[in-house]
Enzyme design. Structure first.
Site, PDB file in Angstrom:
ATOM      1  N   LEU A 278     -69.619  47.065  -4.443  1.00 11.41           N
ATOM      2  CA  LEU A 278     -68.656  45.993  -4.671  1.00 11.41           C
ATOM      3  C   LEU A 278     -69.061  44.704  -3.984  1.00 11.41           C
ATOM      4  O   LEU A 278     -68.425  43.682  -4.142  1.00 11.41           O
ATOM      5  CB  LEU A 278     -67.285  46.428  -4.152  1.00 11.41           C
ATOM      6  CG  LEU A 278     -66.556  47.435  -5.041  1.00 11.41           C
ATOM      7  CD1 LEU A 278     -65.315  47.930  -4.362  1.00 11.41           C
ATOM      8  CD2 LEU A 278     -66.204  46.796  -6.382  1.00 11.41           C
ATOM      9  N   ARG A 279     -70.137  44.760  -3.228  1.00 12.79           N
ATOM     10  CA  ARG A 279     -70.509  43.582  -2.478  1.00 12.79           C
ATOM     11  C   ARG A 279     -70.786  42.395  -3.398  1.00 12.79           C
ATOM     12  O   ARG A 279     -70.504  41.253  -3.065  1.00 12.79           O
ATOM     13  CB  ARG A 279     -71.722  43.860  -1.605  1.00 12.79           C
ATOM     14  CG  ARG A 279     -71.669  43.113  -0.298  1.00 12.79           C
ATOM     15  CD  ARG A 279     -73.008  43.124   0.360  1.00 12.79           C
ATOM     16  NE  ARG A 279     -73.409  44.460   0.779  1.00 12.79           N
ATOM     17  CZ  ARG A 279     -73.088  44.978   1.960  1.00 12.79           C
ATOM     18  NH1 ARG A 279     -72.380  44.282   2.794  1.00 12.79           N
ATOM     19  NH2 ARG A 279     -73.488  46.173   2.291  1.00 12.79           N
ATOM     20  N   GLY A 280     -71.327  42.708  -4.575  1.00 13.90           N
ATOM     21  CA  GLY A 280     -71.627  41.643  -5.531  1.00 13.90           C
ATOM     22  C   GLY A 280     -70.386  40.852  -5.904  1.00 13.90           C
ATOM     23  O   GLY A 280     -70.376  39.624  -5.828  1.00 13.90           O
TER      24      GLY A 280
END
Lengths: 341, 599
Positions: A278-280
């Site tokens: 989910l970092r993107g």
């Protein structure tokens, strides 16, 4: 410290400048990686950042640059002084700390203070570069040549925001939240995927290929080298403007709305590209918000997402080492598909 | 001097001029790359530079195996023990402040050393963060990089070369060419004083930028350095302002050695007919026609001057690089080399006894001893036999810490691909596909890859060892098939490459893709029998050298000749009856895993 080349005087390289400004507005985007050709002003831009950034408030005498207004992040020292009401605020330049290649681990994390140990027989902790960089920037030139054990160490600290030192009978924990800025030349070697992932934004710089720009670069660089003071004076006003813009954007940041539609867009883009984790999305929305704040817009819209998407996502794609088109093209394609022409 | 006169200058005259220019502004020009073997010519040149520099300025020789401690500085143990407080010791670079650093065997410098050096060149100071020390010391110096590389692909790291203004090749200069053409020290000294006042028109900048671009020089440092050289030249000539001769000299000395392609305006030279034809000779008189140069004229003059000084083998090199303009880093010897030997990674230190090659970790030892000093001193004082003057630091045997190193040897996979007509007929495309899959494998393992192709009359190294897979893929994709099979030449080339890899401390693996049908001899003559005999002899050398190799037979029904070749090489043999790229790759992967334990 010799005078740095003024940030606004850097010709072109808009993407790199944008990424650094976004990181200056919102430190939580999590670092900038600048990869590209030799002699494109990678390190010039980072060094220029130091004099561009507005000053910050720190607790006077604190060796970890603690923020006197945020008690939560305060170190043990400051908590003690705070209870006695002794914390005084002071304005200091934002640290842009160089991590030179060839630095040893003890200087990076901090270690036993040799001087005091030798002369007074006292066991005390001497903070390292990570402490100095707290609330500022940590710059690593040629980041792909950084020795592995230092990379491991940085990964750990960047993930937790804390530097835990357990060595030589010392046991110290201090806050170390900083924007990691790395630069390098891809031909010298790849970056470890774990480290790559830690960088919020990644920028690819290339040498400008039109003559006019190239002449302008040479002209300004030459003028700077001939007379740094005069060159600085000439750009002082522009630098001041940009600095005020950053300050204003920081103030606006909390109020800049992130509507659900923008979140949805970001999620769609990430799904389409198949980015891991989910970092993107997080980085994409944060960077888009910082950009909106920087431009004085009230809420995040498609144009903001569009501009930061390549920066925030290109290094998060499943990498096919043989895909010559490169990640930038894939991001652009996905954007075109999703947002229409 | 006019460009016409410039053309007649001998190589030694240019070298002398470079020596003088460098001495005028060693820091500004970054330095000089000198490609030459050790010998009287190089010594003479170095002597000339030294003679022009101020007598008191430092001149430090940096050996290629220098440690971080000596290069950047560190803790001075002796002084620290004496003083009872940390005393730092300056490194070679800080000691060279205001002088010159000479890099011996610059082509052998490791990438990490080069990165440290260039960081210091860029900052003008040594930022030391080592051994509990945190200091900055000024370090502004010029660099003389002595490049003793013999092969075309041997040279110092591109990042360093890019920062050195002047590139010299002293190879063609004989003893009798040496005349005393150097400036006398006073003239250089006067030029040095004059340098800050030298003015320069905007046209000069434009002309240099335009020329750099026309010759396909990607780095923006090149025109900047050329500008500084032009200024130094003007100062040397006693001018107040940069004039045309200064610009032409700068173009000749800075831009020409970096040129990667010929200007697009020139008709493209016919490469097929005369690959070694020198560049068009019509450039000499371009300058003398115009007494008052306008901006465009100046650009033309700079172009002409650069072109006149182009190395005569540029065309050949461009052909090798196939479109050197697009691939910024491959053409020329400067960018070709990739140094990547990892230094043993210090894996911390541990308590241990000295001796047997153990390296004492001074700082950690001191650190271990430090906290105990006060206590030990008290103890020592209490003991009756205490010496009059106790040592400043009381170190005991159990304080000793030795550094542990973890050394990881890197693997370089050398692909020797048979691109002959017969192989192409069979399955060159599939072999290419397999190599691509293997490349992906190498990426995961962070191996380096190199590519040797043989077809027609000989073999060539398409790709020197690199970690850039995109480049590997690109050179593989552009590999044409057709022609005979000069097997022996191909094996020789792969062997030579493997040996050079080994010299760098890495482990080579050779993967030979062929159908085994050698039919061209080393002399380039078609003779099936002799060609095969030669191939067998070449293959035997693999066994003698103990190289790990793998033969992938790409002939339609497994071939006896390829198998014999593999036996001679003591290589693993993989016949590939009707295999597609994926299964081929799987087979090779299995083979690779098989050879790993032998490393």
């Amino acid at each position: 410290m010799p005078l740095a080349f003024p940030f606004p005087a850097i010709v072109g390289q808009d993407e790199m400048k944008l990424a650094l400004l976004i990181a200056a507005v919102d430190q939580s985007v999590g670092g900038v990686l600048v990869f590209g050709d030799r002699g494109t002003g990678k390190s010039t831009a980072v060094r220029a950042l130091a004099s561009l950034l507005p000053k910050m408030r720190v607790a006077a005498g604190c060796q970890y640059n603690c923020d006197p207004d945020v008690l939560a992040a305060i170190c043990a020292d400051c908590v003690q002084r705070d209870s006695k009401g002794e914390v005084k605020a002071r304005q200091v330049p934002v640290p842009v700390v160089d991590l030179p290649l060839g630095a040893t681990e003890d200087r990076v994390v901090g270690a036993l203070d040799l001087e005091r140990a030798l002369s007074e027989g006292v066991k005390s902790f001497e903070p390292g570069l990570l402490a100095r960089a707290h609330r500022g920037f940590l710059y690593i030139d040629e980041v792909n040549l950084l020795e592995d054990h230092l990379v491991d160490l940085l990964l750990d600290v960047a993930a937790s925001g804390e530097n835990v030192v357990e060595r030589e009978g010392l046991s110290v924990t201090h806050p170390a939240r900083f924007v990691l800025v790395g630069s390098g030349n891809p031909e010298e070697g790849e970056l470890r995927p774990q480290l790559l992932d830690r960088f919020g934004l990644s920028v690819e710089v290339t040498t400008p290929d039109d003559l006019k720009t190239r002449i302008e670069v040479v002209r300004r660089r030459d003028a700077f080298e001939r007379d740094p003071e005069a060159f600085h004076a000439a750009w002082k006003r522009r630098e001041g403007q940009l600095r005020r813009k950053i300050v204003a954007a920081r103030k606006r940041l909390a109020e800049t709305a992130l509507p659900d539609s923008a979140l949805e867009r970001a999620a769609e883009l990430c799904i389409l590209l198949g980015t891991d984790g989910l970092r993107g999305e997080l980085t994409l929305t944060r960077a888009a918000r910082a950009l909106a704040a920087l431009e004085g817009d009230e809420s995040v819209g498609d144009p903001h997402l569009l501009r930061v998407a390549p920066l925030a996502l290109r290094h998060r794609l499943r990498r096919d080492p043989l895909d010559e088109a490169g990640s930038s093209v894939r991001v652009e394609r996905a954007i075109a598909e999703l947002f229409g022409p | 001097m006019t460009p016409a006169a410039a053309e007649e200058r001998s190589a030694w005259a240019d070298a002398s001029l470079a020596a003088s220019l460098f001495s005028v502004d060693p820091v500004g020009l970054g330095g000089v790359l000198v490609r030459a073997q050790a010998g009287p010519v190089r010594d003479r040149w170095l002597g000339q530079v030294r003679g022009c520099l101020p007598p008191a300025s430092p001149w430090r020789l940096v050996p290629c195996h220098v440690t971080d401690e000596r290069l950047l500085g560190g803790l001075d143990l002796a002084a620290t023990l004496r003083a009872g407080r940390p005393v730092s010791e300056r490194g070679l670079l800080a000691e060279s402040d205001g002088g010159v650093v000479v890099l011996a065997m610059a082509e052998r410098l490791s990438a990490s050393m080069v990165a440290r050096l260039t960081a210091v060149m860029e900052a003008g100071e040594v930022v030391l963060q080592r051994d509990g020390l945190s200091t900055r010391s000024p370090a502004r110096f010029g660099v003389i990089a002595l490049d003793e590389g013999l092969a075309e692909d041997e040279g110092p790291a591109a990042g360093l070369v890019d920062r050195l203004a002047l590139h010299l090749d002293l190879a063609g200069i004989g003893l009798r060419d040496l005349g005393n053409l150097g400036e006398d020290p006073e003239a250089v000294e006067a030029a040095r004083r004059r340098l800050p006042g030298i003015d320069c028109d905007d046209e000069v900048r434009e002309a240099l930028c335009a020329a750099a671009m026309a010759f396909g020089i990607p780095s923006l440092r090149a025109p900047l350095l050329a500008l500084r050289v032009a200024r130094a030249h003007a100062a040397l000539q006693g001018r107040e302002r940069v004039a045309e001769p200064d610009v032409t000299a700068a173009a000749r000395l800075v831009l020409a050695p970096r040129a990667r392609c010929l200007p697009a305006a020139e008709p493209p030279p016919e490469e097929d007919e005369a690959p070694n034809e020198p560049p068009p000779p019509e450039d000499g008189d371009a300058g003398s026609e115009q007494p008052e140069p306008s901006p465009e004229d100046l650009q033309d003059i700079v172009l002409a001057a650069t072109q006149a000084a182009l190395p005569s083998d540029l065309l050949a090199r461009l052909r090798l690089a196939e479109g050197g303009r697009a691939r910024a880093s491959t053409a020329g010897r400067a960018g070709a080399k990739r140094q990547s030997k990892r230094r043993g990674r210090p894996a911390g230190s541990r308590r241990g006894a000295l001796g047997a090659g153990a390296r004492l970790n001074v700082v950690d030892t001191l650190r271990a001893a430090a906290p105990w000093q006060t206590i030990r001193r008290r103890d020592a004082a209490r003991r009756p036999a205490a010496p009059d003057r106790p040592a400043r630091v009381l170190v005991r045997a159990d304080d000793f810490r030795v550094t542990r190193f973890k050394h990881r040897s890197e693997t370089t996979s050398i692909f020797a691909v048979d691109a002959s007509g017969s192989a192409a007929l069979h399955r060159l495309a599939e072999a290419k596909g397999a190599v691509e899959l293997l490349l992906a494998e190498c990426y995961i393992r962070r191996d380096q890859v190199a590519l040797v192709a043989f077809r027609g009359k000989g073999a060539e190294i398409l790709l020197p060892p690199t970690r850039s897979l995109v480049r590997a893929k690109r050179s593989l994709a552009s590999l044409p098939g057709g022609g005979g099979t000069p097997m022996a030449a191909g094996l020789d080339a792969a062997l030579a490459l493997a040996e050079s890899v080994r010299r760098k401390g890495q482990t080579p693996i050779v993967i030979l893709l062929t159908d085994g049908r050698a039919n061209v001899t080393r002399q380039g003559v078609g003779d099936r029998k002799q060609a095969f005999d030669e191939a067998l002899v070449a293959a035997r050398r693999f066994r003698l050298e103990g190289l790990v190799a793998l033969v992938v037979d790409s002939s339609p029904r497994g071939d006896v000749s390829a198998e014999r070749l593999a036996a001679e090489m003591d290589a693993r043999y993989l016949a590939l009856p009707r295999a597609d790229a994926a299964s081929l790759s799987q087979a090779v992967r299995a083979g690779q895993a098989d050879v790993q334990p032998r490393l």
